[in-house]
Scaffold this active site. Structure first.
Site, PDB file in Angstrom:
ATOM      1  N   ARG A  82       0.885  -1.337   0.107  1.00  0.00           N
ATOM      2  CA  ARG A  82       0.001  -0.040  -0.071  1.00  0.00           C
ATOM      3  C   ARG A  82       0.908   1.236   0.008  1.00  0.00           C
ATOM      4  NH1 ARG A  82      -4.705  -0.151   4.415  1.00  0.00           N
ATOM      5  NH2 ARG A  82      -2.884   0.571   5.709  1.00  0.00           N
ATOM      6  N   LYS A 184      -2.894   6.304   1.404  1.00  0.00           N
ATOM      7  CA  LYS A 184      -2.691   6.792   2.853  1.00  0.00           C
ATOM      8  C   LYS A 184      -1.730   7.931   2.692  1.00  0.00           C
ATOM      9  CE  LYS A 184      -2.446   4.457   7.208  1.00  0.00           C
ATOM     10  NZ  LYS A 184      -3.590   4.912   7.716  1.00  0.00           N
ATOM     11  N   GLU A 220     -16.500   5.755   4.607  1.00  0.00           N
ATOM     12  CA  GLU A 220     -15.589   5.132   5.664  1.00  0.00           C
ATOM     13  C   GLU A 220     -15.649   6.496   6.594  1.00  0.00           C
ATOM     14  OE1 GLU A 220     -11.252   4.262   5.124  1.00  0.00           O
ATOM     15  OE2 GLU A 220     -11.485   5.576   3.410  1.00  0.00           O
TER      16      GLU A 220
END
Ligand code: PLP
Ligand code: COI
Length: 341
Positions: A82, A184, A220
């Site tokens: 990620r 992220k 989210e």
């Protein structure tokens, strides 16, 4: 800081400096040989890309002390992968995932005395991150970067631990359609700060963000994915291009299907479906699984049948199975657990 001054069972989710951190620098097109250092400070040029154009990304994972005293980490390869994706999206150099995993292991090993004891409810949180160190004033990617990893012992992300929380439907967005919600990047979290301060001031624990394009689908929270359970026991998790692909969520879906024999669905979830679910939880490395008891939609309350006292029964089974795998008393799927020492 020494571990003698820490009360493991009462730790919150905060920063406690530990002895060693990992540092590697990127210059002239290559990463330096990384090393462990005791210096927690970073000194940068005033024009560094991280200050000017927020070129910074990070990861979060945990080290666990198992029942038999070993120290393990959970699926660090997926965090490495990620971070690679986050780097590509922000035009940063990739820190290769194999080196990432080795670096994570080395920093955990160097701080082994700060991995909380088995059964304390605390873990060692690992924060890898990368930021632009080279000066940029025109809007463009930097040519120099630093990759670091520090660790800090943590307790539960939400104060009450396993007690259900109350969240509100936010009027703000944390991500844009076709933006950076699925990586992220620090900028996503900067976007969410005003919204979380507002939610806390109004007495809520967290925000539910809806899809920024149509505001009809569930996305989210600022730091975790949603997980719902239908009245007939199916585990449902929202799917969208602007949600961060949570490693905890992906692991829980596997656990639900292969350990608990439940049906799982990863699909777009309309907000107007939420009132029909039996259970709701937030899942993530920091959140683990935090049960949600109530959602406030502009004054209208959705109260889940699982209530405000305890986790719902399916959420609880998921929680116990996942943490059992992480703490070593339930056998893990092949390749999930990396032993450090
Ligand atoms: N969503 C957001 C926005 C997050 O910051 C996090 C935390 O990493 C998650 C979801 C959960 O992801 P993971 O389970 O990989 O920690
Ligand atoms: C994590 O769960 O590791 C995160 O990065 C979320 C953050 C809000 C602490």
């Amino acid at each position: 800081m020494s571990n003698a001054s820490l009360d493991w069972s009462n730790l919150g989710f905060g920063y406690h400096e530990t002895e060693k951190r990992y540092v590697s620098n990127y210059k002239d097109g290559k990463w330096s040989e990384g090393e462990l250092t005791s210096d927690p400070t970073v000194t940068l040029n005033e024009c560094a890309g991280v200050f000017q154009y927020a070129q910074t990304i990070f990861e979060g994972l945990k080290a666990y002390r198992t029942e038999n005293g070993k120290i393990v980490i959970f699926r660090p390869d997926l965090n490495g992968e990620r971070l690679e994706n986050s780097a590509k999206r922000l035009e940063m150099p990739v820190y290769p995932k194999d080196k990432f995993v080795e670096a994570v292991k080395s920093v955990v090993k160097a701080n082994a005395d700060m991995v909380p004891p088995y059964g304390s409810g605390a873990t060692l949180y690992i924060r890898p991150y990368m930021f632009a160190t080279g000066p940029v004033i025109g809007v463009k990617p930097s040519t120099e970067y630093q990759f670091r990893i520090f660790t800090t012992p943590v307790g539960p992300y939400f104060k009450g631990g396993a007690k259900p929380i109350t969240i509100k439907v936010s009027d703000f967005d944390r991500a844009a359609p076709h933006g950076t919600g699925n990586i992220k990047a620090g900028l996503n979290y900067a976007m969410s700060l005003h919204a979380i301060v507002t939610a806390h001031a109004e007495g809520f624990d967290e925000n539910m963000y809806l899809d920024p394009g149509t505001r009809t689908y569930v996305e989210e929270t600022g730091g975790a994915n949603f997980l719902f359970v239908t009245k007939d026991g199916t585990v449902v998790t929202p799917k969208s291009d602007s949600i961060l692909p949570s490693i905890t969520r992906r692991s829980l879906m596997y656990v639900a299907e292969h350990y608990l024999g439940l049906k799982v669905e990863h699909r777009p979830v309309r907000f107007d479906e939420v009132k029909d679910f039996a259970e709701c939880g937030l899942c993530g490395t920091a959140a683990v699984i935090s049960p949600v008891g109530k959602i406030n939609d502009h004054g209208k309350e959705i109260c889940f049948p699982s209530g405000m006292e305890e986790m719902g029964p399916v959420t609880k089974k998921l929680y116990e199975t996942l943490t059992g795998i992480q703490m070593g008393h339930i056998e893990a799927p092949e390749g999930w657990i990396y032993e450090v020492c």
